[in-house]
Design an enzyme around this catalytic site. Structure first.
Site, PDB file in Angstrom:
ATOM      1  N   GLY A 137      -5.520  12.996   3.552  1.00  0.00           N
ATOM      2  CA  GLY A 137      -6.802  13.443   2.996  1.00  0.00           C
ATOM      3  C   GLY A 137      -7.629  14.051   4.117  1.00  0.00           C
ATOM      4  N   ARG A 138      -8.939  13.987   3.946  1.00  0.00           N
ATOM      5  CA  ARG A 138      -9.832  14.611   4.944  1.00  0.00           C
ATOM      6  C   ARG A 138      -9.577  14.060   6.354  1.00  0.00           C
ATOM      7  NH1 ARG A 138     -13.392  13.566   0.768  1.00  0.00           N
ATOM      8  NH2 ARG A 138     -14.569  15.324  -0.039  1.00  0.00           N
ATOM      9  N   ILE A 139      -9.536  12.714   6.444  1.00  0.00           N
ATOM     10  CA  ILE A 139      -9.424  12.108   7.779  1.00  0.00           C
ATOM     11  C   ILE A 139      -8.037  12.371   8.360  1.00  0.00           C
ATOM     12  CG2 ILE A 139      -9.503   9.933   9.082  1.00  0.00           C
ATOM     13  CD1 ILE A 139     -11.672   8.985   7.058  1.00  0.00           C
TER      14      ILE A 139
ATOM     15  N   ARG B  80       1.007  10.947  -1.118  1.00  0.00           N
ATOM     16  CA  ARG B  80       1.508  10.941  -2.498  1.00  0.00           C
ATOM     17  C   ARG B  80       1.887  12.354  -2.933  1.00  0.00           C
ATOM     18  NH1 ARG B  80      -2.886   8.485  -6.158  1.00  0.00           N
ATOM     19  NH2 ARG B  80      -4.064   9.403  -4.486  1.00  0.00           N
TER      20      ARG B  80
ATOM     21  N   ARG C 277      -8.117   0.615   6.565  1.00  0.00           N
ATOM     22  CA  ARG C 277      -8.470  -0.709   6.068  1.00  0.00           C
ATOM     23  C   ARG C 277      -7.404  -1.699   6.513  1.00  0.00           C
ATOM     24  NH1 ARG C 277     -12.889   0.768   5.586  1.00  0.00           N
ATOM     25  NH2 ARG C 277     -14.239   0.771   3.757  1.00  0.00           N
TER      26      ARG C 277
ATOM     27  N   GLU D 159     -11.677  -9.280   7.813  1.00  0.00           N
ATOM     28  CA  GLU D 159     -12.841  -9.075   8.691  1.00  0.00           C
ATOM     29  C   GLU D 159     -14.002  -9.968   8.296  1.00  0.00           C
ATOM     30  OE1 GLU D 159     -13.924  -4.935   8.805  1.00  0.00           O
ATOM     31  OE2 GLU D 159     -11.878  -4.356   9.294  1.00  0.00           O
TER      32      GLU D 159
ATOM     33  N   HIS E 126     -14.257  -2.445  13.815  1.00  0.00           N
ATOM     34  CA  HIS E 126     -14.521  -1.561  12.664  1.00  0.00           C
ATOM     35  C   HIS E 126     -15.660  -0.585  12.978  1.00  0.00           C
ATOM     36  CE1 HIS E 126     -14.326  -1.270   7.989  1.00  0.00           C
ATOM     37  NE2 HIS E 126     -14.624  -0.092   8.528  1.00  0.00           N
TER      38      HIS E 126
ATOM     39  N   GLY F 198     -15.120   2.933  13.471  1.00  0.00           N
ATOM     40  CA  GLY F 198     -14.659   4.326  13.336  1.00  0.00           C
ATOM     41  C   GLY F 198     -15.767   5.295  12.971  1.00  0.00           C
TER      42      GLY F 198
HETATM   43  C1  DGY Z   1     -16.192   3.507   5.364  1.00  0.00           C
HETATM   44  O1  DGY Z   1     -17.065   4.355   5.187  1.00  0.00           O
HETATM   45  O2  DGY Z   1     -15.315   3.269   4.540  1.00  0.00           O
HETATM   46  C2  DGY Z   1     -16.260   2.730   6.637  1.00  0.00           C
HETATM   47  O3  DGY Z   1     -15.047   2.086   6.890  1.00  0.00           O
HETATM   48  C3  DGY Z   1     -17.354   1.703   6.529  1.00  0.00           C
HETATM   49  O4  DGY Z   1     -17.290   1.145   5.270  1.00  0.00           O
END
Ligand code: DGY
Length: 329
Positions: free
Chosen positions: A160-162, A182, A244, A273, A291, A293
């Site tokens: 996806g985007r990331i 997918r 995640r 977490e 966490h 990012g």
């Molecule tokens: C997101 O935007 O999903 C980050 O992990 C924080 O929730």
């Protein structure tokens, strides 16, 4: 014309100051000034009193919380892109629209993935600790050797985007880009990213030097990477996760690392977490981050602005731009 009543908006955590200030100007807002994550009964009480709830990844919005809403709550404007902490089916059943904040944290998260890809094989965290310990005795030809990044194969799970932003960065570092998704990307996008699609995740895992997880956590991706997948990976491979924690079976990861099944891991997210499997703290070849990012001032401000836009558009009677489920009125 009489002014429309301002929607009652309850925010579960502290947000950037400018975002909270703007929300207070626009809405009848209730802020969480202590920033303490709400427990189940506080969330249920908020859902029963608010027109709009602004939760984050630290809030579990399950069917019990949604049942407490009892028709009052209409919109859940999540501060964050991931919505796996929200029971979307229960939200739909309760008639609650869910929105998120996609796009504005793509680059920050992809930067963090790259930082982990660099940190783990080049032993950045270990080197930093060595300098601070005062025990560094100076440069040596065999000191702090790690592994080269250029020329290696990177497998991206989730394009996806990331995932695509990671691919762009990875090419600049001389990695060859492979991906499992997918759906295969359009050929022109694949061409631009110089990315090779693998229909089979298992087949891709067996060939990669680095694997990064960039897909959402869903029932289908829960424990997508577990003992059978570690058994397929190469012993010199590194696993990176800034998506995640639940996508990896953390127990199986600890066992794989301890047994030398894979060489290392760079983790920004964890299965439970903020709890972390204590074995991870002692294993070599592991970089652990809290966490973070999307944790840039710019990103968090932009996330807040998206939340505000989603609420305003909904309050004006339109479909919010970042509505999570398709087909909702
Ligand atoms: C997101 O935007 O999903 C980050 O992990 C924080 O929730």
């Amino acid at each position: 014309m009489p002014a429309r009543p301002r929607p009652k908006v309850i925010v579960t955590r502290r947000l950037p100051q400018a975002v909270e200030t703007r929300m207070a100007e626009l809405f009848d807002v209730e802020l969480n000034l202590t920033d303490t994550p709400m427990d189940a009964s506080q969330l249920a009480s908020a859902a029963a009193r608010a027109d709009v709830l602004v939760p984050t990844v630290t809030d579990t919005i399950d069917s019990a919380v949604l049942a407490a809403a009892n028709g009052k709550l209409k919109l859940m404007a999540n501060f964050g892109v991931g919505v796996d902490h929200i029971d979307l089916a229960a939200a739909r059943a309760a008639g609650v629209v869910v929105t998120n904040t996609p796009g504005v944290l793509t680059d920050d998260t992809a930067d963090m993935v790259m930082a982990l890809i660099l940190s783990v094989p080049r032993r950045l965290a270990e080197g930093e600790k060595l300098v601070r310990s005062g025990e560094w005795s100076g440069w040596s030809p065999t000191g702090m050797l790690g592994h080269r990044i250029t020329g290696k194969r990177l497998g991206i799970i989730g394009m996806g985007r990331i995932g695509r932003a990671v691919a762009t960065r990875a090419r600049a570092f001389g990695l060859t880009v492979h991906y499992h998704n997918r759906h295969r990307l359009p050929l022109e996008v694949e061409g631009e990213l110089e990315a090779t699609w693998w229909d089979s995740l298992d087949a891709m895992l067996a060939r990669m030097d680095f694997v990064t997880i960039n897909c959402p956590h869903t029932p289908e991706t829960h424990h997508l990477i577990g003992a059978p997948q570690f058994a397929l990976m190469q012993r010199h491979a590194y696993l990176i996760n800034a998506a995640r924690g639940e996508i990896i079976d953390e127990n199986a990861l600890c066992e794989a690392l301890a047994a030398g099944r894979i060489a290392g891991a760079g983790l920004d997210v964890f299965e439970k977490e903020p709890a972390i499997d204590p074995r991870l703290l002692d294993l070599p070849g592991v970089v652990l981050l809290p966490h973070m990012g999307s944790a840039t001032f710019e990103g968090r401000q932009a996330m807040g602005e998206k939340v505000i836009t989603n609420i305003r558009v909904w309050a004006d009677g339109h479909r919010s731009p970042d509505q999570v489920l398709e087909g909702w009125a």
